[in-house]
Design an enzyme around this catalytic site. Structure first.
Site, PDB file in Angstrom:
ATOM      1  N   HIS A 113      92.565   8.209  27.962  1.00 15.99           N
ATOM      2  CA  HIS A 113      93.232   9.069  26.970  1.00 15.99           C
ATOM      3  C   HIS A 113      94.058  10.160  27.648  1.00 15.99           C
ATOM      4  O   HIS A 113      94.300  11.227  27.071  1.00 15.99           O
ATOM      5  CB  HIS A 113      92.219   9.706  26.010  1.00 15.99           C
ATOM      6  CG  HIS A 113      91.308   8.731  25.353  1.00 15.99           C
ATOM      7  ND1 HIS A 113      91.657   8.027  24.231  1.00 15.99           N
ATOM      8  CD2 HIS A 113      90.048   8.335  25.682  1.00 15.99           C
ATOM      9  CE1 HIS A 113      90.655   7.229  23.875  1.00 15.99           C
ATOM     10  NE2 HIS A 113      89.675   7.386  24.747  1.00 15.99           N
ATOM     11  N   SER A 136     120.236  16.688  38.174  1.00 15.68           N
ATOM     12  CA  SER A 136     120.775  17.127  36.889  1.00 15.68           C
ATOM     13  C   SER A 136     122.192  17.634  37.079  1.00 15.68           C
ATOM     14  O   SER A 136     122.515  18.256  38.097  1.00 15.68           O
ATOM     15  CB  SER A 136     119.893  18.248  36.318  1.00 15.68           C
ATOM     16  OG  SER A 136     120.555  18.906  35.250  1.00 15.68           O
ATOM     17  N   LYS A 149     116.581  20.203  39.780  1.00 15.45           N
ATOM     18  CA  LYS A 149     115.937  19.021  39.217  1.00 15.45           C
ATOM     19  C   LYS A 149     115.971  17.826  40.167  1.00 15.45           C
ATOM     20  O   LYS A 149     116.946  17.567  40.840  1.00 15.45           O
ATOM     21  CB  LYS A 149     116.600  18.619  37.892  1.00 15.45           C
ATOM     22  CG  LYS A 149     116.410  19.594  36.745  1.00 15.45           C
ATOM     23  CD  LYS A 149     114.958  19.692  36.313  1.00 15.45           C
ATOM     24  CE  LYS A 149     114.441  18.410  35.711  1.00 15.45           C
ATOM     25  NZ  LYS A 149     115.191  18.004  34.498  1.00 15.45           N
ATOM     26  N   GLU A 154     111.909   5.759  35.090  1.00 15.24           N
ATOM     27  CA  GLU A 154     112.234   5.821  33.669  1.00 15.24           C
ATOM     28  C   GLU A 154     113.015   4.574  33.241  1.00 15.24           C
ATOM     29  O   GLU A 154     112.814   4.045  32.139  1.00 15.24           O
ATOM     30  CB  GLU A 154     113.023   7.088  33.366  1.00 15.24           C
ATOM     31  CG  GLU A 154     112.164   8.359  33.499  1.00 15.24           C
ATOM     32  CD  GLU A 154     112.975   9.635  33.393  1.00 15.24           C
ATOM     33  OE1 GLU A 154     114.210   9.550  33.191  1.00 15.24           O
ATOM     34  OE2 GLU A 154     112.380  10.714  33.527  1.00 15.24           O
TER      35      GLU A 154
END
Length: 463
Positions: A162, A283, A289, A296
């Site tokens: 979880h 970024s 970043k 992804e």
């Protein structure tokens, strides 16, 4: 009405011209030309079988094979000239063969053959060979995971359920877990390849071959493992396409799950891993970043792969028997699915080969409450029923929280005896993360011996 283009293989019945939009709508050459090698090889073997029957001479066969070699070189060098009327790879190759060796001989290559059994053969040959390449890529990926696991065996980290800290595990155990999913994919892939690798060639349009061609000869010389035994099935069967895309979808699902873990582990909040610059992006606005775009995309591609499968399933769900043009919708999703699977495996291999782990961050994330189950197991070893020990261990966690202690290891022996008199001084041996993982020696567990056994089993599957 103008006459149809001469290059059309089906033009004899028709006297009217085809709507230009219909020409475009019907054409498949832009995407099926990647099967040029399979199409040429199928024709090479098929015409050898025709020669065995005496339907073409040895000289004609030699000329056909000479022409096929020349066409192959043109495709390989990107010098093949596509022309109007080349609606698919079969038409294009046969048209070009006629230009090289003359139409009188080239016109014989299609004797007894239909594009129905021809395209089914081309696709099986192409998919079989692509899946074999993908298989080697997947073996390489699992091999990278095994080597990392062996090298980084001693690194401990939290295991989660979880997405909550649960029990301590080894980083190697985490790697072994995902490698096991991928090894199962490898096993399924071998089964898919076996079912792909059967020959439909020699079944004609639907009713079989009128000249009794030797289908076994054709199948053997094309490297097929068997023949499709019914001509109606042979030309219409696209189960191998569905299975291939299902396999790709399931593979991508497994890579997505692994990627999700690594995305989480790469965040500053976790800091368990650092991705190599080669598999990260920045970024356009925020200079600090470092985004895990590779992971992804791996996660996102799972939706693309499933879309291929779902779309084609809807295309073929109610087609009547034998060949229907709906089946032309198999190629674009299939080819894209294969490319997506191949590229994804290679990216995953690159990511896992180059990422760096931060063992101290993993160790720091281990908390004593994660040993609550070990505390319950401590009393089990003293003969107390687990259901009772579970409650007792929960009370220890509660008391530690009530007293604002950093963990259950901070309770005193007196406090433990206040919870249950069966606690003794040796209870404090429970609070050792390495000892916790080493207690789980059963097959599949976190003990070093168990993880090494898992890795050995994975290596045997790769072999």
């Amino acid at each position: 009405m103008s006459a149809p283009t001469e290059t059309k293989l089906w033009g004899g019945r028709f006297t009217g011209a085809t709507d230009p939009l219909m020409e475009l709508y019907n054409a498949s050459l832009p995407y099926d030309k990647k099967m040029y090698a399979a199409d040429l090889e199928g024709t090479r073997v098929y015409t050898a079988a025709l020669e065995k029957l005496g339907l073409i001479t040895k000289h004609e066969l030699s000329e056909i094979h000479r022409g096929l070699k020349e066409i192959s070189k043109e495709w390989e060098s990107n010098s093949f000239v596509e022309k109007a009327g080349d609606e698919d790879i079969h038409t294009a190759n046969e048209r070009r063969l006629g230009e090289i060796i003359g139409k009188d001989i080239a016109g014989k290559v299609h004797t007894g053959r239909s594009r129905n059994d021809q395209v089914a053969t081309d696709m099986r040959l192409y998919v079989r060979d692509e899946l074999k390449i993908i298989r080697e890529q997947l073996v390489s990926l699992v091999g990278v995971m095994i080597k990392r696991a062996e090298k980084e065996m001693d690194v401990l980290m939290p295991g989660y359920t979880h997405l909550q800290r649960a029990q301590p595990i080894r980083w190697a155990h985490w790697l072994s877990s995902h490698a096991t999913f991928l090894a199962n994919d490898l096993q399924r892939l071998d089964q898919v390849i076996e079912r792909v690798n059967v020959s439909p060639l020699g079944c004609g349009a639907l009713a079989g071959h009128p000249f009794g061609i030797d289908r076994q000869f054709i199948g053997d010389n094309l490297g097929f493992g068997g023949l499709i035994g019914n001509s109606l099935t042979a030309v219409s069967d696209r189960d191998f396409v569905v299975e291939t895309m299902f396999w790709g979808s399931l593979l991508l699902n497994h890579l997505a799950k692994m990627s999700e873990d690594l995305i989480i582990y790469s965040t500053a909040e976790f800091g368990f891993i650092k991705l190599a610059d080669a598999y990260s992006t920045g970024s356009s606005l925020m200079p600090q970043k470092k985004n895990p775009d590779s992971l992804e995309l791996l996660r996102g591609k799972s939706g693309r792969a499933f879309g291929h499968l779902a779309g084609f399933m809807m295309s073929m769900k109610a087609t009547p028997s034998t060949y229907n043009k709906d089946l032309q919708e198999d190629k674009e999703p299939l080819f894209d699915n294969l490319v997506t699977a191949s590229h994804s495996i290679q990216i995953a291999t690159g990511v896992l080969s180059t990422l760096k782990i931060v063992p101290e961050k993993m160790q720091a994330a281990l908390t004593m409450d994660m040993l609550a189950t070990d505390l319950a197991d401590y009393l089990v070893r003293k003969g107390v029923p687990f259901r009772e020990t579970h409650h007792i261990s929960g009370e220890a966690v509660h008391q530690a929280e009530t007293n604002n202690l950093s963990g259950i290891d901070q309770l005193t022996l007196e406090q433990y005896k206040g919870i249950d008199k069966r606690f003794e001084q040796d209870v404090f041996k429970v609070f050792d993360f390495e000892a916790s993982v080493e207690r789980r020696t059963a097959v599949g567990g976190t003990a070093k011996s168990a993880v090494l056994a898992q890795l050995k089993n994975l290596e045997s599957q790769l072999a």
